[in-house]
Design a protein around this motif. Sequence first.
Motif, mmCIF file in Angstrom:
data_model
loop_
_atom_site.group_PDB
_atom_site.id
_atom_site.type_symbol
_atom_site.label_atom_id
_atom_site.label_comp_id
_atom_site.label_asym_id
_atom_site.label_seq_id
_atom_site.Cartn_x
_atom_site.Cartn_y
_atom_site.Cartn_z
ATOM 1 N N GLY A 7 8.033 8.048 9.454
ATOM 2 C CA GLY A 7 8.494 7.522 10.735
ATOM 3 C C GLY A 7 10.006 7.460 10.806
ATOM 4 O O GLY A 7 10.605 7.735 11.850
ATOM 5 N N ALA A 8 10.651 7.118 9.695
ATOM 6 C CA ALA A 8 12.108 7.068 9.686
ATOM 7 C C ALA A 8 12.703 8.457 9.830
ATOM 8 O O ALA A 8 13.689 8.655 10.545
ATOM 9 N N VAL A 9 12.092 9.453 9.173
ATOM 10 C CA VAL A 9 12.597 10.833 9.282
ATOM 11 C C VAL A 9 12.435 11.336 10.707
ATOM 12 O O VAL A 9 13.325 11.967 11.271
ATOM 13 N N GLU B 228 9.055 -2.203 14.499
ATOM 14 C CA GLU B 228 8.103 -2.548 13.445
ATOM 15 C C GLU B 228 7.439 -3.873 13.766
ATOM 16 O O GLU B 228 8.031 -4.759 14.385
ATOM 17 N N GLU B 229 6.212 -3.979 13.352
ATOM 18 C CA GLU B 229 5.484 -5.217 13.545
ATOM 19 C C GLU B 229 5.994 -6.229 12.516
ATOM 20 O O GLU B 229 6.245 -5.900 11.371
ATOM 21 N N ASP C 25 0.840 -1.195 0.000
ATOM 22 C CA ASP C 25 0.000 0.000 0.000
ATOM 23 C C ASP C 25 0.882 1.255 0.000
ATOM 24 O O ASP C 25 1.864 1.346 0.732
ATOM 25 N N VAL C 26 0.545 2.254 -0.822
ATOM 26 C CA VAL C 26 1.322 3.483 -0.928
ATOM 27 C C VAL C 26 1.289 4.252 0.381
ATOM 28 O O VAL C 26 2.290 4.828 0.800
ATOM 29 N N SER D 255 4.032 6.346 5.340
ATOM 30 C CA SER D 255 4.112 6.410 6.802
ATOM 31 C C SER D 255 5.431 5.843 7.297
ATOM 32 O O SER D 255 5.989 6.327 8.295
ATOM 33 N N ARG D 256 5.986 4.850 6.624
ATOM 34 C CA ARG D 256 7.295 4.327 7.022
ATOM 35 C C ARG D 256 8.389 5.355 6.796
ATOM 36 O O ARG D 256 9.282 5.509 7.612
#
Length: 151
Positions: free
Chosen positions: A76-78, A90-91, A66-67, A72-73
């Motif tokens: 979250g990394a930034v 991460e799950e 999913d885009v 969101s990843r």
Amino acid sequence: MMCLRLLPLLLFAVAAAPASAQDVTLTQLENVRFAYAQVLRVTPVYQTLTATAMVETCTPDPEEEDVGSRLSRVVGAVRGVLGREPEEPEEVNERDCTVVPVRREFQRPIAYDVDYVYKGSKYRSRLAEDPGNRLRIRIGVTPVVSSSRED
């Protein structure tokens, strides 16, 4: 007793005696010299080998594709790098993974077909190595001796 000692000596003398009824034909040794021939073409001869390796393949999780989840990843990394928010683990999504045999073929040269010319005549030989631009050759001359005398 003396006869037993002389028996091996007597047998040796009989075996070593030349047979007078045999015709002896002497053949001259071969006359040999070396020269160089011009190589025209070298063609490698390949052996095809097949290897099978077991590789684990997993089907992609539809949620990961999913885009929105990709975006969101990245966000979250930034945030984690800037230190505003601690990173959350991460799950782990369970994916369907299987081990599949993968067949690969590769070739390796095992010999070389070499076309070369010497004094206007063309020849072909299969050699273990590529000779380059010129090939060292052995030239031998031996007389033909016939079994019956022709006058």
